[in-house]
Structures are given as structure tokens and as C-alpha cells.
Scaffold this motif. Structure first.
Motif, PDB file in Angstrom:
ATOM      1  N   ALA A  57       1.878  -5.188   0.825  1.00 25.83           N
ATOM      2  CA  ALA A  57       2.495  -4.791  -0.884  1.00 25.83           C
ATOM      3  C   ALA A  57       3.587  -3.297  -0.807  1.00 25.83           C
ATOM      4  N   LYS A  58       3.350  -2.831   0.527  1.00 27.55           N
ATOM      5  CA  LYS A  58       4.244  -1.674   0.177  1.00 27.55           C
ATOM      6  C   LYS A  58       5.293  -2.056   0.184  1.00 27.55           C
ATOM      7  N   ALA A  59       6.058  -3.456   1.396  1.00 30.14           N
ATOM      8  CA  ALA A  59       7.085  -4.085   1.890  1.00 30.14           C
ATOM      9  C   ALA A  59       7.522  -4.847  -0.174  1.00 30.14           C
ATOM     10  N   GLU A  60       7.192  -5.463  -0.653  1.00 31.49           N
ATOM     11  CA  GLU A  60       6.764  -6.016  -1.979  1.00 31.49           C
ATOM     12  C   GLU A  60       6.714  -4.999  -3.011  1.00 31.49           C
ATOM     13  N   LEU A  67       4.564  -2.690  -4.618  1.00 34.19           N
ATOM     14  CA  LEU A  67       3.247  -2.807  -5.424  1.00 34.19           C
ATOM     15  C   LEU A  67       2.165  -1.369  -4.850  1.00 34.19           C
ATOM     16  N   VAL A  68       2.587  -0.889  -4.092  1.00 30.27           N
ATOM     17  CA  VAL A  68       2.215   0.551  -3.525  1.00 30.27           C
ATOM     18  C   VAL A  68       2.877   1.386  -2.156  1.00 30.27           C
ATOM     19  N   THR A  69       2.041   2.977  -2.879  1.00 27.88           N
ATOM     20  CA  THR A  69       3.138   3.359  -2.249  1.00 27.88           C
ATOM     21  C   THR A  69       2.634   4.346  -1.055  1.00 27.88           C
ATOM     22  N   LEU A  70       2.748   4.530   0.537  1.00 25.94           N
ATOM     23  CA  LEU A  70       2.005   4.682   1.878  1.00 25.94           C
ATOM     24  C   LEU A  70       2.858   5.984   1.991  1.00 25.94           C
ATOM     25  N   ARG A  71       2.328   7.158   2.574  1.00 27.11           N
ATOM     26  CA  ARG A  71       2.979   7.683   3.585  1.00 27.11           C
ATOM     27  C   ARG A  71       3.817   7.358   4.734  1.00 27.11           C
ATOM     28  N   GLU A  72       5.424   7.059   4.897  1.00 31.77           N
ATOM     29  CA  GLU A  72       6.202   6.899   6.135  1.00 31.77           C
ATOM     30  C   GLU A  72       5.604   7.531   7.157  1.00 31.77           C
ATOM     31  N   ASP A  73       5.275   9.330   7.149  1.00 28.67           N
ATOM     32  CA  ASP A  73       6.213  10.416   8.761  1.00 28.67           C
ATOM     33  C   ASP A  73       4.455  10.320   9.079  1.00 28.67           C
ATOM     34  N   ARG A  74       3.455   9.974   8.825  1.00 28.96           N
ATOM     35  CA  ARG A  74       2.403   9.791   9.801  1.00 28.96           C
ATOM     36  C   ARG A  74       1.547   8.125  10.634  1.00 28.96           C
ATOM     37  N   TRP A  75       1.038   8.848  11.358  1.00 31.67           N
ATOM     38  CA  TRP A  75       0.690   6.977  11.818  1.00 31.67           C
ATOM     39  C   TRP A  75      -0.959   6.731  10.927  1.00 31.67           C
ATOM     40  N   HIS A  76      -1.395   5.616  10.532  1.00 30.84           N
ATOM     41  CA  HIS A  76      -2.311   5.888  10.184  1.00 30.84           C
ATOM     42  C   HIS A  76      -3.787   5.054  10.638  1.00 30.84           C
ATOM     43  N   HIS A  77      -4.547   5.776  10.771  1.00 32.05           N
ATOM     44  CA  HIS A  77      -5.783   4.693  11.813  1.00 32.05           C
ATOM     45  C   HIS A  77      -6.298   3.630  10.916  1.00 32.05           C
ATOM     46  N   ALA A 111     -12.390 -13.661 -10.187  1.00 27.57           N
ATOM     47  CA  ALA A 111     -11.502 -13.881 -10.227  1.00 27.57           C
ATOM     48  C   ALA A 111     -10.690 -13.808 -11.538  1.00 27.57           C
ATOM     49  N   ALA A 112     -11.538 -14.304 -12.866  1.00 30.44           N
ATOM     50  CA  ALA A 112     -10.337 -14.463 -14.028  1.00 30.44           C
ATOM     51  C   ALA A 112     -10.156 -12.897 -14.899  1.00 30.44           C
ATOM     52  N   ASP A 113     -11.041 -11.659 -13.982  1.00 28.01           N
ATOM     53  CA  ASP A 113     -10.565 -10.516 -13.853  1.00 28.01           C
ATOM     54  C   ASP A 113      -9.718  -9.017 -13.580  1.00 28.01           C
ATOM     55  N   LEU A 114      -9.104 -10.170 -12.411  1.00 25.46           N
ATOM     56  CA  LEU A 114      -8.277  -9.578 -11.540  1.00 25.46           C
ATOM     57  C   LEU A 114      -7.244  -8.536 -12.665  1.00 25.46           C
ATOM     58  N   PRO A 115      -6.765  -7.898 -12.254  1.00 24.07           N
ATOM     59  CA  PRO A 115      -5.314  -7.745 -12.975  1.00 24.07           C
ATOM     60  C   PRO A 115      -4.107  -8.184 -11.416  1.00 24.07           C
ATOM     61  N   GLU A 116      -2.656  -8.098 -12.253  1.00 18.62           N
ATOM     62  CA  GLU A 116      -1.291  -8.391 -11.434  1.00 18.62           C
ATOM     63  C   GLU A 116      -1.695  -7.914 -10.124  1.00 18.62           C
ATOM     64  N   ARG A 117      -1.045  -8.284  -9.657  1.00 23.72           N
ATOM     65  CA  ARG A 117      -0.683  -7.028  -8.053  1.00 23.72           C
ATOM     66  C   ARG A 117      -0.405  -5.772  -8.945  1.00 23.72           C
ATOM     67  N   GLY A 118      -0.688  -4.596  -7.579  1.00 24.76           N
ATOM     68  CA  GLY A 118      -0.166  -3.304  -7.967  1.00 24.76           C
ATOM     69  C   GLY A 118      -0.428  -2.610  -9.180  1.00 24.76           C
ATOM     70  N   GLN A 119      -1.910  -3.206  -9.704  1.00 26.63           N
ATOM     71  CA  GLN A 119      -2.164  -2.589 -11.015  1.00 26.63           C
ATOM     72  C   GLN A 119      -3.610  -1.916 -10.460  1.00 26.63           C
ATOM     73  N   PRO A 120      -3.821  -0.947 -11.736  1.00 26.78           N
ATOM     74  CA  PRO A 120      -5.449  -0.786 -11.074  1.00 26.78           C
ATOM     75  C   PRO A 120      -5.939  -1.291 -11.189  1.00 26.78           C
ATOM     76  N   LEU A 121      -7.220  -0.879 -10.315  1.00 29.98           N
ATOM     77  CA  LEU A 121      -8.869  -1.671  -9.386  1.00 29.98           C
ATOM     78  C   LEU A 121      -9.743  -0.797  -9.054  1.00 29.98           C
ATOM     79  N   ALA A 122     -10.593  -0.866  -9.727  1.00 28.62           N
ATOM     80  CA  ALA A 122     -11.907  -0.264  -9.667  1.00 28.62           C
ATOM     81  C   ALA A 122     -11.147   1.170  -8.168  1.00 28.62           C
ATOM     82  N   GLY A 123     -10.596   2.340  -9.185  1.00 23.78           N
ATOM     83  CA  GLY A 123     -10.488   3.247  -8.326  1.00 23.78           C
ATOM     84  C   GLY A 123      -9.074   3.366  -7.351  1.00 23.78           C
ATOM     85  N   GLY A 124      -8.527   1.914  -7.882  1.00 25.91           N
ATOM     86  CA  GLY A 124      -7.243   1.877  -6.644  1.00 25.91           C
ATOM     87  C   GLY A 124      -5.684   1.017  -7.142  1.00 25.91           C
TER      88      GLY A 124
END
Length: 158
Positions: free
Chosen positions: A103-106, A108-118, A11-24
Motif C-alpha cells: 500500500a505504501k508503494a502504491e 496509499l499510506v505513509t510510513l516512517r522510513e528512518d527506522r525498522w518496525h517490529h 464488503a459493500a461498505d468498504l471504502p476505496e483503498r487508502g481511505q479512512p476506515l475504523a480509525g485508520g
């Protein structure tokens, strides 16, 4: 073949929300099956059908455990589930999809809005949950529909 990826993190090694971690991007901390976890949104995106229409999959109905749902889907031959697991990831559950939307609403991340996601949560033998990230809409559509998938990782916090 599943990639070798980080399974847990202190837990002490977690970055801030919205920052890179584990390939994402680190989305948030959350609890799943009695364990605190870190949710990571991967940059990968692909599309396909959820699974076979009219077939109810045992083990794919969890509202919160996307990894368990995805494994059940893969065992039944779902191409999108197999692809997510090969990335060392899974298709988000309803809960995980809503955390990604928060996270998108805040901003912190970018997501496509033009299509539905499973999402990986099955609604019935004929439908599975989907999410529209334009406004965070959660609904269920036919399993045969081709939709986008944005996989996630869930790391156990130590």
C-alpha cells in the motif's frame, strides 16, 4: 483495557483503498484463516522491545496471523503487544507487514522510513521479524532491540 472497536464490516461498505476506515486507513482485502478480511493501518506509532531474548513463545510464530502472535506476546508480558491490544489492534505479521508495504508503494499510506518496525512474527527464541519500510526489507533481529510499532486492525468481511 481494550477499546470497543469495529470487528467486522459488510464488503459493500468498504471504502476505496487508502481511505479512512475504523480509525485508520484501509490498506487492502486479504484472506486469513479461511475468512476474507479488511486490513486497516492505524496512525498510532510507539516503540519498544519485542520481548524477552532467548525465550521462544508458543503461538507467536504465524507468518500470517498477527493478532494471534500479538496475543501470545501480550500473555508473555510484551509491553508493545499489550499497548497494541489496548488500542483494539495488533502488531502486523510478516504477511500483514508486506501488505502495508504494498500500500505504501502504491502511495496509499505513509510510513516512517528512518527506522525498522517490529512485526509480530517470531523467528526464533532470540529473533523476531522486522521490516524496513524504505524499501520493504524483511529481516530478523534480536528481540531485545527497541523498534517502532505501527499497529493494524483486521476486520472480518461479511
Amino acid at each position: 483495557m481494550t477499546q470497543s472497536v469495529l470487528q467486522s464490516i459488510a464488503a459493500a461498505d468498504l471504502p476505496e483503498r487508502g481511505q479512512p476506515l475504523a480509525g485508520g486507513i484501509f490498506v487492502t482485502r486479504y484472506w486469513l484463516n479461511g475468512q476474507e478480511r479488511a486490513l486497516v493501518l492505524l496512525p498510532d506509532e510507539f516503540e519498544g522491545a519485542w520481548g524477552e531474548y532467548g525465550v521462544e513463545l508458543k503461538g507467536a510464530g504465524s507468518y500470517s496471523d498477527g493478532e494471534a502472535n500479538t496475543r501470545a506476546m501480550a500473555e508473555a508480558g510484551s509491553e508493545i503487544a499489550i499497548k497494541a491490544l489496548e488500542l483494539g489492534a495488533h502488531i502486523p505479521s510478516c504477511l500483514e507487514g508486506q501488505l502495508v508495504m504494498a500500500a505504501k508503494a502504491e502511495g496509499l499510506v505513509t510510513l516512517r522510513e528512518d527506522r525498522w518496525h517490529h512485526l509480530s512474527t517470531q523467528f526464533s527464541a532470540y529473533r523476531a521479524y522486522t521490516m524496513g519500510f524504505e524499501g520493504g526489507w524483511l529481516y530478523h533481529y534480536g528481540k531485545y532491540n527497541e523498534r517502532l510499532v505501527r499497529p493494524v486492525r483486521s476486520l472480518i468481511l461479511q
